[in-house]
Design a protein around this motif. Sequence first.
Motif, PDB file in Angstrom:
ATOM      1  N   ASP A 195       0.826  -1.210   0.000  1.00  0.00           N
ATOM      2  CA  ASP A 195       0.000   0.000   0.000  1.00  0.00           C
ATOM      3  C   ASP A 195       0.865   1.268   0.000  1.00  0.00           C
ATOM      4  O   ASP A 195       0.534   2.257  -0.651  1.00  0.00           O
ATOM      5  CB  ASP A 195      -0.935   0.005   1.218  1.00  0.00           C
ATOM      6  CG  ASP A 195      -2.005  -1.066   1.102  1.00  0.00           C
ATOM      7  OD1 ASP A 195      -2.288  -1.490  -0.042  1.00  0.00           O
ATOM      8  OD2 ASP A 195      -2.553  -1.480   2.150  1.00  0.00           O
ATOM      9  N   MET A 196       1.954   1.208   0.785  1.00  0.00           N
ATOM     10  CA  MET A 196       2.854   2.364   0.818  1.00  0.00           C
ATOM     11  C   MET A 196       3.396   2.673  -0.577  1.00  0.00           C
ATOM     12  O   MET A 196       3.583   3.832  -0.944  1.00  0.00           O
ATOM     13  CB  MET A 196       4.029   2.077   1.766  1.00  0.00           C
ATOM     14  CG  MET A 196       3.680   2.275   3.217  1.00  0.00           C
ATOM     15  SD  MET A 196       4.895   1.524   4.315  1.00  0.00           S
ATOM     16  CE  MET A 196       6.268   2.566   4.068  1.00  0.00           C
ATOM     17  N   ALA A 197       3.661   1.614  -1.331  1.00  0.00           N
ATOM     18  CA  ALA A 197       4.183   1.795  -2.692  1.00  0.00           C
ATOM     19  C   ALA A 197       3.184   2.571  -3.552  1.00  0.00           C
ATOM     20  O   ALA A 197       3.575   3.401  -4.373  1.00  0.00           O
ATOM     21  CB  ALA A 197       4.482   0.439  -3.324  1.00  0.00           C
ATOM     22  N   LYS A 198       1.879   2.322  -3.310  1.00  0.00           N
ATOM     23  CA  LYS A 198       0.851   3.042  -4.077  1.00  0.00           C
ATOM     24  C   LYS A 198       0.756   4.495  -3.605  1.00  0.00           C
ATOM     25  O   LYS A 198       0.567   5.410  -4.403  1.00  0.00           O
ATOM     26  CB  LYS A 198      -0.503   2.361  -3.902  1.00  0.00           C
ATOM     27  CG  LYS A 198      -0.624   1.064  -4.681  1.00  0.00           C
ATOM     28  CD  LYS A 198      -1.958   0.408  -4.387  1.00  0.00           C
ATOM     29  CE  LYS A 198      -1.983  -1.023  -4.922  1.00  0.00           C
ATOM     30  NZ  LYS A 198      -3.055  -1.815  -4.322  1.00  0.00           N
ATOM     31  N   VAL A 199       0.871   4.697  -2.291  1.00  0.00           N
ATOM     32  CA  VAL A 199       0.768   6.062  -1.745  1.00  0.00           C
ATOM     33  C   VAL A 199       1.946   6.916  -2.218  1.00  0.00           C
ATOM     34  O   VAL A 199       1.770   8.064  -2.632  1.00  0.00           O
ATOM     35  CB  VAL A 199       0.734   6.026  -0.191  1.00  0.00           C
ATOM     36  CG1 VAL A 199       0.807   7.439   0.381  1.00  0.00           C
ATOM     37  CG2 VAL A 199      -0.522   5.331   0.301  1.00  0.00           C
ATOM     38  N   LEU A 200       3.149   6.321  -2.141  1.00  0.00           N
ATOM     39  CA  LEU A 200       4.356   7.115  -2.406  1.00  0.00           C
ATOM     40  C   LEU A 200       4.924   6.926  -3.812  1.00  0.00           C
ATOM     41  O   LEU A 200       5.921   7.546  -4.153  1.00  0.00           O
ATOM     42  CB  LEU A 200       5.437   6.782  -1.362  1.00  0.00           C
ATOM     43  CG  LEU A 200       5.026   7.032   0.091  1.00  0.00           C
ATOM     44  CD1 LEU A 200       6.067   6.492   1.043  1.00  0.00           C
ATOM     45  CD2 LEU A 200       4.812   8.522   0.346  1.00  0.00           C
ATOM     46  N   ASP A 201       4.260   6.070  -4.570  1.00  0.00           N
ATOM     47  CA  ASP A 201       4.679   5.828  -5.946  1.00  0.00           C
ATOM     48  C   ASP A 201       6.152   5.397  -6.014  1.00  0.00           C
ATOM     49  O   ASP A 201       6.954   5.930  -6.782  1.00  0.00           O
ATOM     50  CB  ASP A 201       4.471   7.119  -6.774  1.00  0.00           C
ATOM     51  CG  ASP A 201       4.285   6.794  -8.249  1.00  0.00           C
ATOM     52  OD1 ASP A 201       4.083   5.603  -8.555  1.00  0.00           O
ATOM     53  OD2 ASP A 201       4.357   7.720  -9.067  1.00  0.00           O
ATOM     54  N   THR A 202       6.489   4.451  -5.155  1.00  0.00           N
ATOM     55  CA  THR A 202       7.866   3.938  -5.059  1.00  0.00           C
ATOM     56  C   THR A 202       7.798   2.405  -5.004  1.00  0.00           C
ATOM     57  O   THR A 202       6.774   1.850  -4.610  1.00  0.00           O
ATOM     58  CB  THR A 202       8.532   4.447  -3.762  1.00  0.00           C
ATOM     59  OG1 THR A 202       8.241   5.830  -3.614  1.00  0.00           O
ATOM     60  CG2 THR A 202      10.032   4.280  -3.769  1.00  0.00           C
ATOM     61  N   SER A 203       8.903   1.767  -5.335  1.00  0.00           N
ATOM     62  CA  SER A 203       8.889   0.294  -5.300  1.00  0.00           C
ATOM     63  C   SER A 203       8.951  -0.209  -3.850  1.00  0.00           C
ATOM     64  O   SER A 203       9.457   0.490  -2.962  1.00  0.00           O
ATOM     65  CB  SER A 203      10.084  -0.247  -6.077  1.00  0.00           C
ATOM     66  OG  SER A 203      11.273   0.008  -5.355  1.00  0.00           O
TER      67      SER A 203
END
Lengths: 168, 181
Positions: B152-160
Amino acid sequence: MKRISREEISRELREMGSHLPDASGSPGFGVPDGYFDRLPSDIRDRISAEKRGLQSPRAVVVRSPRRLALAMITGMVLLAFSLSLFLIDRGTDNGYLSEADDVWQKDYYTLYASMDPLYFYELILDESIAATEPSSDITEYDDAKNEAILQYLYNTSEYYSMPLEDLE
Amino acid sequence: MTHYSDEELLNMFFQGDNPDYAFNLLVSKYQQQLYWHIRRMVISHDDADDLVQDVFIKIWKGLDTFRGDAGLYTWMYRIATNEALTFLKKKRTRYFLPLVDVEQNLAEQLEADVYYDGNEIEKTIQKAILSLPEKQRIVFNLRYYDQMKYEDMAKVLDTSEGALKASYHHAVKKIEKFIST
């Protein structure tokens, strides 16, 4: 939304060799009493205001007292700064002189334009200088010059007791 | 109060008779999570209060264009994160502060905030978190306090996810070091 468990967070920290304490939520942080009970209605009010195309009165008066004060102070500082610049410009010698110069030059050219140039020339010349100015009559000037030469020759002949004709 | 899923709330908002009521339910469901996420970033309650309201206004305005391919809650977290980061950036430019001074300023706010009464250990941890670079701070907060999945964090922060795990690891090490000195 599915959160991971606190145990999983702790396990991950242990694997990193960390000794950070177990903490969920926001320890130490607080909010005013009843804040989360009021927040939905505050948001609703703002949305209603947005729908009406107005900004919420709360947004203007209560939410931004610091911004309002900052804007007022900035405005006053800018006003004082521009006023001081204006007064400094008016108060300096340069300021006054440049204005006086402008007036003087204007008067000068106005007068010049309305007068006979020759008369104007006489006005601005000293009398002494004007008196030594050569006459515009070239014959008269030549006569005066000859007379002076003759007088000089006459005086010289007398001084040396010589006939004038010999000196000529 | 009945707990609706995100899907149910979206259906109520778009197809129901009373979208305002549906939105009100959405606010009630997520207000605390978003508030605390923002509060941990900006520290001051007043600033967090302003920002969380702005965030919900943006969510309300943006729901019509929300496509649903991202989860609703990751989309809302993303808006909240961007708002908090923009606020901190503005703060820096408004007072001509370098990055280090903004963090120092936040630490001072923590001491002065009437709505903060953490004990010494909690204060030290907060100051350690504030010493982290902005993005690393967000990653640490989302994982440690919000218990968010890397996915989910990857979606929030647009990071792998890999980059997020590494970032969290670095953050934890730096905090440990800060506390031990």
